[in-house]
Structure formats: C-alpha cells, structure tokens
Motif scaffolding. Sequence first.
Motif, short mmCIF file in Angstrom:
data_model
loop_
_atom_site.label_atom_id
_atom_site.label_comp_id
_atom_site.label_asym_id
_atom_site.label_seq_id
_atom_site.Cartn_x
_atom_site.Cartn_y
_atom_site.Cartn_z
N CYS A 80 55.57 -166.23 14.22
CA CYS A 80 54.78 -165.03 14.41
C CYS A 80 53.68 -165.30 15.44
O CYS A 80 53.49 -164.54 16.39
CB CYS A 80 54.18 -164.59 13.08
SG CYS A 80 53.33 -163.00 13.13
N GLY A 81 52.95 -166.42 15.26
CA GLY A 81 51.89 -166.76 16.21
C GLY A 81 52.44 -167.05 17.59
O GLY A 81 51.84 -166.66 18.61
N LEU A 82 53.60 -167.73 17.66
CA LEU A 82 54.21 -168.05 18.95
C LEU A 82 54.57 -166.78 19.71
O LEU A 82 54.28 -166.67 20.92
CB LEU A 82 55.47 -168.89 18.72
CG LEU A 82 56.36 -169.17 19.95
CD1 LEU A 82 55.61 -170.01 20.97
CD2 LEU A 82 57.64 -169.85 19.53
N LEU A 83 55.19 -165.83 19.02
CA LEU A 83 55.61 -164.60 19.68
C LEU A 83 54.41 -163.78 20.14
O LEU A 83 54.44 -163.15 21.21
CB LEU A 83 56.49 -163.77 18.72
CG LEU A 83 57.85 -164.38 18.39
CD1 LEU A 83 58.52 -163.62 17.24
CD2 LEU A 83 58.76 -164.35 19.63
N LEU A 84 53.35 -163.78 19.33
CA LEU A 84 52.15 -163.05 19.73
C LEU A 84 51.54 -163.66 20.98
O LEU A 84 51.09 -162.94 21.88
CB LEU A 84 51.14 -163.04 18.58
CG LEU A 84 51.49 -162.14 17.39
CD1 LEU A 84 50.55 -162.41 16.23
CD2 LEU A 84 51.44 -160.66 17.78
N LYS A 85 51.54 -165.00 21.07
CA LYS A 85 51.00 -165.66 22.25
C LYS A 85 51.87 -165.40 23.47
O LYS A 85 51.37 -165.41 24.61
CB LYS A 85 50.89 -167.16 21.99
CG LYS A 85 49.81 -167.52 20.99
CD LYS A 85 49.78 -169.03 20.72
CE LYS A 85 48.72 -169.38 19.69
NZ LYS A 85 48.71 -170.83 19.38
N LYS A 86 53.17 -165.17 23.24
CA LYS A 86 54.08 -164.89 24.35
C LYS A 86 54.03 -163.42 24.78
O LYS A 86 54.77 -163.00 25.65
CB LYS A 86 55.52 -165.22 23.95
CG LYS A 86 55.78 -166.71 23.80
CD LYS A 86 55.75 -167.43 25.15
CE LYS A 86 56.12 -168.89 25.01
NZ LYS A 86 56.15 -169.58 26.33
N GLY A 87 53.14 -162.65 24.14
CA GLY A 87 52.96 -161.27 24.57
C GLY A 87 53.70 -160.24 23.75
O GLY A 87 53.88 -159.09 24.19
N ALA A 88 54.16 -160.57 22.54
CA ALA A 88 54.85 -159.60 21.70
C ALA A 88 53.90 -158.46 21.33
O ALA A 88 52.72 -158.70 21.05
CB ALA A 88 55.39 -160.26 20.45
N ASP A 89 54.44 -157.22 21.32
CA ASP A 89 53.66 -156.04 21.00
C ASP A 89 53.37 -156.00 19.51
O ASP A 89 54.27 -155.82 18.69
CB ASP A 89 54.42 -154.78 21.42
CG ASP A 89 53.61 -153.51 21.21
OD1 ASP A 89 52.46 -153.61 20.73
OD2 ASP A 89 54.14 -152.41 21.49
#
Length: 940
Positions: free
Chosen positions: A74-83
Amino acid sequence: MEFLQHLANSLRRARTVELPKEDQAAFYMLMSMVIANQHRSVADLLSTSKFDVNYTSHRSLLHIAANCGNYECCGLLLKKGADVNCQDMSGCTPLHLAARNGQRKCLNKLLEFKADVNIRNNEGLTTIHWLAVNGRTELLRDLFLYVKDVDVEDAQGQTALHVACQNGHKSTVFCLLDNGADIHRPNHYGWMPLHFACSHGQHDTANILLSRGAVFAPDRNNKTPLDLCVEGGYRETCDVLLKSMPTLFEQLIHMVRQDYVKENMLYRVLSFVCTSGSINADRILSSLSDEASAIGHKLLSVSSNVETQVSSLLRCVRILCQMYRSVYQSMPSSHMSHSMTMNGVSPVPPKASMIFKPLEQLWRLLEEWLILLKVEFQNSEVLKASKVEAARERRAFSDITPISGHKELQVQGKQLQVSFDNTSASSNSVGDQTGSVLKAEMLSGMETDLQIGPEEKDEGLYKKVKRLSMNQKDQDIIGATVPRICGVIQAFYMCCSCHMQIGITSPRFIEFVCRHNQVLKSLVGRNPQVIFEHFHFLLECPELMSQFLHIIKSQPFEARRQWFYENLRSDDKENELVHTPPDDRDIIVVNREQLFTTSCKEVLKSTPDKLKKGIALRFDGEEGMGQGVVREWFDVLSREILNPDYALFTQSADGCTFQPNSNSAINPDHLSYFRFAGQMLGLALYHRILLNVYFTRSFYKHILGIPVNYKDVASIDPEYAKNLQWILDHDISQLGLDLTFSVETDVFGVMQEVELKPGGCQIHVTEQNKHEYVQLVTELRMTHAIQPQIDSFLSGFHEFVLQPLVQMFNEYELELMLSGLPEIDLEDWKKNTVYNGYSLDSDVIKWFWEVVDQFTQQERVLLLQFATGSSRVPYGGFSKFSGSAGPQNFSISHVTYGQVLPTASTCINLLKLPEYRSKAELESRLMVALQCGSQGYAMT
C-alpha cells in the motif's frame, strides 16, 4: 559485459521475469504479487517498467493492497503515485475497503496521503459507515481526527449511528454518541436509531439509546419501535422498552387488534415479558381478558366490522388461553388451589381464578343474544306460516273477484291491508309485503306480540336488533347476527377449555350447547359455513359432534375436505412429504426384496410425530432419495399390503375391492401387520398421497364408524345378501323357515354355532323381529368376524387421522380421498350396457347418455356407486362386471313415470330409470338420486 550485468541482476532478483508491455497482462501479474504481499518484487518490477500504477481493471492495485491489509504494498503504490481516492466499479475507494476489513495500518497510511473520508460509494456509504457496520470502534476513533460530520448520511439518509444500532455494536454506539452523533436523527423513512435497534432485536443497543434519552416516536408510516419489536418477535427488546417506558404496556396489549402483527410473534413477546419479571403475569393476563371482553362487546354492537372484530377477538382469546396454560398450569401443585379438580378441571391458582372474570359479562351477553335469536326464529316460523296463508287466501279471492284491488287479511289476529294488482303482484309478493308489515310490528312491539317472558326480556338488546335490522339492508336480523354470535361462541369454548385437561370437554360448554341446542342448529341451518369458520370445537367434542353431524355431512364435499385438512395438522406450518433429517439414523431404509416386512419394521419403530413432519426414505443399495422415491414406496407398498401371502386381505365378490381376511390369524404377526396397514393409509391421507388400493364399502364404514347393513354382505357373499333381501321383502310368518338367532360359521374348517345375542338359539325369527335378525347376522359376518383386525388397523390409522375428522365423510368420499377418482371410459360403459324395456334409440336412453357425457368424473363415479355399489370398474372394463349370480352387465330397466326418482339394485348392477318426459327432468331427478342415494335414499 551486458550478459554479465543481466546475469548478476537475475541472480540478485532470483528470477528472470519482467513485466509484460501490455498494461492488462502486467496488472494481473502484479495483482498476484500484491495479494501475496511480495512488496520487494513489486518494487523491482515497477522500477524497471513504465507500468501505470493507476491502471484499473474493476479495481486498482491500491484497492487490492488495502483490501488485503498489505501495508508495505500500500505504501509502495502510494509513493509510486497511486490515486488514493480512486473508486472501483462499486464506488468504493481503497479507504472504504481498509475500513470495511479493519485494516488499521492501511487506513492510517491512506489518511496520511490525504484520502477523502467523505467520498460515498454507489450505495451512499462513506468510510465512517463501513466502520460502524462492522463495529470497528478503534479505527473509528482514529478516523474522528479527519471527520467533520459524524452524522453524514448514505443514500437512504442513514448515519453511522443507524447502522451501528442495527448491527448491535455496543462499543461503536457509545463511541458515536460520545462524539456527537445525533440520537434523534431520522432517515428518509422517519426511522431513528431506536427504530433500527428494535427492528433487528438489538436489545443492548436499544437500552443504550434509551439510557441516553432516545425519543420514542412513530415513523412516517406511524409504526413505533414497539411495533417493530413485536413484528419480529424480539422479546428481550420489548422487555427493555417496557422497563424504560411502562406506559407502553397498554399499547402492547392493544396490539392483539392489529392484523399485521403475527399471532405467534405477539405470543412470543408476551410470554417472555410474563416470565422476565418486568411486568406481573397477572397484569398481562387480566389486561388480555379485559381486551377480549371489550372486543367481544364491540363485536355484538351494531356498528362494528364483523370480520375484523371476530379475528381480533379470537386472536386475543387464543393468546390469553395459551399464556394461561403456560404460566399457571406449569406452576408447582403447592401453589395451586384444588377447588376445581373435579371432572378433569385443572387446578387453578387463586389469582388466576380472577383473570377470566371480565369475560363473564360477555358470556352473559351471549346468552341474552341467543335468547333473543330464539324468539326471532320462532317469529320467522310465524311469518313463514302467514305467507303461506296469505297466498292461499289470495288465490281463493282471485277466483271470485277481479285481480286488482285490495283485501283484508287476518294475520296474528290483526287486520292488515295488502294491496296488489294484476301486473306486479303474486302470491310471493303478497307474502313479502305481509312479512314486512309483521317485521315492523315485531320490532315496534316485540314483547306483546311474541309473549316474551321476563327472563327473555332485554330492552337494550331489542334496540340493538332494531338498529341492526335498519343498518343491514341486504340481510335480515338473523343473517346479520349469525357471524357475530358464532365468533363469540368459539371464544367461549376456548376459554372453557383453558381449565380442562387435554382431551376432556368442558362440562360448562357442553351444558351451554345443550341449553341452546335448538338455536345453534338453526344458526347453522341458516349459514352452514359457520361450522367450518367457528365450530372447530365439534372436532374435539364427540358429544356435540353427533348433534351436528347430519348438518356437516350435508355440506359440499370440497368444503368438508378443506376443513379436514385445515384441522388435520396441529402446527401452523404445513408439513412436507419429504424432509432432510439431521441424522442418518432417521432415514428409513427398506429392502425391495422384503419390502413389506422391512417397511413394517421401520415404520413401527418410528414415531408418528416424525413421520408427520416428513419422510426420509431410500431403498437399500440405492442412492436415490426424494419425493419420487417416497411416492414409489407408497405405490408399491399399497399393492404389497394386498398380497395373499400375508393373508391380511381377501378379494371381494366384485373382483376389484378387498376386505380384511377373517382367517388372517394363520399369520402369527397379523395384528401387527394390520396396525402397520392402518398407519400406511393414515400416513398417505395425512400427506395427500393417492394409493392404488380399493376396499369394500363395509370396510370404509368400519373406518368411519358407520354401522354396516345387509347390503354390504353382497361384497363377500352376493347369494347370502340376496337371501337376506328376500326375507325382508316377504312375510315369513307362515313359511316355516325355523330360523333362530344363531348361525353356523366356519372357523378354520370347523363349523361352529354362534349365538347372535344371549340365548339366541332359543329365540325364533318372526315377522316382527326379522329386521333385528338381519342386522345381527350382518354385523356378525361383516364386523364381529374381523373385529380384532379392524381394531388393530384403526389403532394405526388414528395415529395420523383422528376419528372426529374422518366421520364427516361417507364411505364413497373416503375412498375418493384415499384413492382418487377412477377413470371411467364412457364408450366402454355404453357398449356393455343392456336395456330392459328400453332400446338404444329410446329418448330416455339418449337423454341419459347425453347427461352422463356432460358429467364430471366425480359425478360419473357417484352414478357407478349408486347403481353397482362400487366406484371401480373391474380389470378388463365393464364387460367384466359380475353380480350375485356370476357375470352381470350394467343394465337400465324401464319404470313407468309414476315413480319419481331413479332407484337401483346393486346386487345385479341394475339402474331403474323412469320414463321421464324431458331431458331436463331426467337430469334433475338423476342428480337428486345420486346426491341422496348414499344417505339412505330408497332401497338401492
């Protein structure tokens, strides 16, 4: 050099796979890794790929990570710009999914990246709703730092407090209330949180709301939280409401009047409240008694709705009686008064003896109404007689004077002016006018004209009747009163039965019926349907049933059949033929090779209650189960019961029906087998299974408790029946037959003399006592010779079908219920019919077959039974019919017109048909004969 770098990277990553270039293929590869929380692998693949982390296939990768609670992904995807606020196909954001599944770390991470807590999904649910639905109290406290409106509504206007109360999450309810949730906030239908708690039986959350000052108010449909509790049968929640608001007690009692409230639910609630200690049981039962009395008095008023008030009264009385038995009759004997132990009356506690006191006023009013109806019935007879007299005088008057004009008539000693003219008046209209005058006089001066005694006088009742007759335009006084009176009588019976042991009829009620026997029979005669609607007590009171049985039997077969099945099952839910047992030990397993003996063993060891609920059966070595298997079992077993190897039944003279074998004792287990045969027929009738088995008329009479007569002997010995008929038809005083009241009978090959009554061998048969002789001989051959077999059969049959239920039918109707309608080939019937005095071209014969052609199958069966004594056609068709002297075709014999109705000689299959003058007359006379023939009409 590139090769070495690629090799190093591959070894370092422990794989050589890279993301596909297509987003969809890449998404599904990453999805499996996110679900497995392989965050390092996901990071490596994303670092060397141009994949868009916001790519969505119904859901995004962030949705999947939040749903699974994989915090690192979850944190990785958010850092990669996930909406963070991306919505899936149902409108849910990753925050919704984390909240729904209680993923606290993911929820906090999403909030850290500015997730919007106010976004609604397609159903209008926000994050706070998801936490409240699932009782995520700890996460809810975290979310309050980001929530500005704790009362945010979903699409139906429901807040988090609504859904938390509905699901009974106590800690969540406390948390919401402590953070300012509106306890009185209604949804779009006017339901407040208390409504939600009560509608789902959440008594703990209801208690919390009430302790916090929740308002008790109706919704937009005027339903209160108490209504919702009772409708669902939520007894603990009702108890909470009553403890908090004792004033609701009256509202609870008044609910017996509400049709939308199920009776079993209201009883469930009231019985719990009685035992919970919150409300005294005496108070509840006394209030129910007061309520029943009030409903009953209103029912006997002139302005009430009959159907509604009768339903309310009976529902209230049923609940009252049921609660009385459960609350008081279950008390230890030490708490009881033994002043009412005579005649099967149960001990009554001192307080309980006062419970039914309010209803005594209703019973007294019932007595007064019955006295008034007695007077009205007497007056109706006077009116009827006066109409006949008026018509007679008018005809005499018209012979000597012109038709128009007027005439003075003497009716009840009074001069009445009756006008009539040639264009509109008739004897009936004169009678109607006379009746109207008399009714007006009766209502204005009933006491004088009818000589009512002081004990039968009640001015209040006369005024009620007068108003009642004025309000009922389409009914007379009696017709308007009947359903009211009968409803109260049924309530009276239920109250009388409260103090009695099961199976014992109240002496008070029996005395009541005997006292008003004439009026009650007149009521039933006016409206026989009241028997089926209100006189259920007849099925439980053999003493009373016998008095009304002739009226019941005169009602249409379908009405009696429906009443039979309505009262056959004691529970509310109709039992099924097939059920799935909780334990394999409850499955009946039978062997096809030994079907009769294995079935007998399994059924006899089971209990009637289990078999009534349903039958779980399979054949040994076969896997099939279900309705088809059970029906096959009944069909095969019904034929196996008649197998001569078991010596239970013997074929009758007609070749298509069976009679218990008087020599069945050759089989040592014959009585157990007869009991099993009775169980099978009773069970089939209980579950409405038609059997391929047909018995003699006399055996059906034994089941019904109807005495046999000499005509029944023809089924086993046609020649002997013919001899009995000859004795009855001729004067035997000078014939020197030298008969006594004793006969010789064959007992296992040995002839023994049996006396028909004590000292019978010394009593000679004379012209005066020959009828007694014929009846005793008939009973010996048809009943006494097989009495043990009959008793064993009935002991099994009555385990499923009680005697009072079946005695409302005759032997023909019972056969129809057990075996259904036989198929009758009309062309075969015509082809094998012979005529005596008629020919096929005779008008009467043509009319006869035209009428029969229009008959239903049931009417054709009645005709066949009337003429031949059997409802069945022998195997091979009508050409195989036999009579008392061998093969005997169906025949129609000429009778002169002087004989009004058709008759029959069943021993020789003969229909005696008068030479009617028209087809209509033939049809009407034939139908009368068919309907009355089974009731003893003529000498068939």
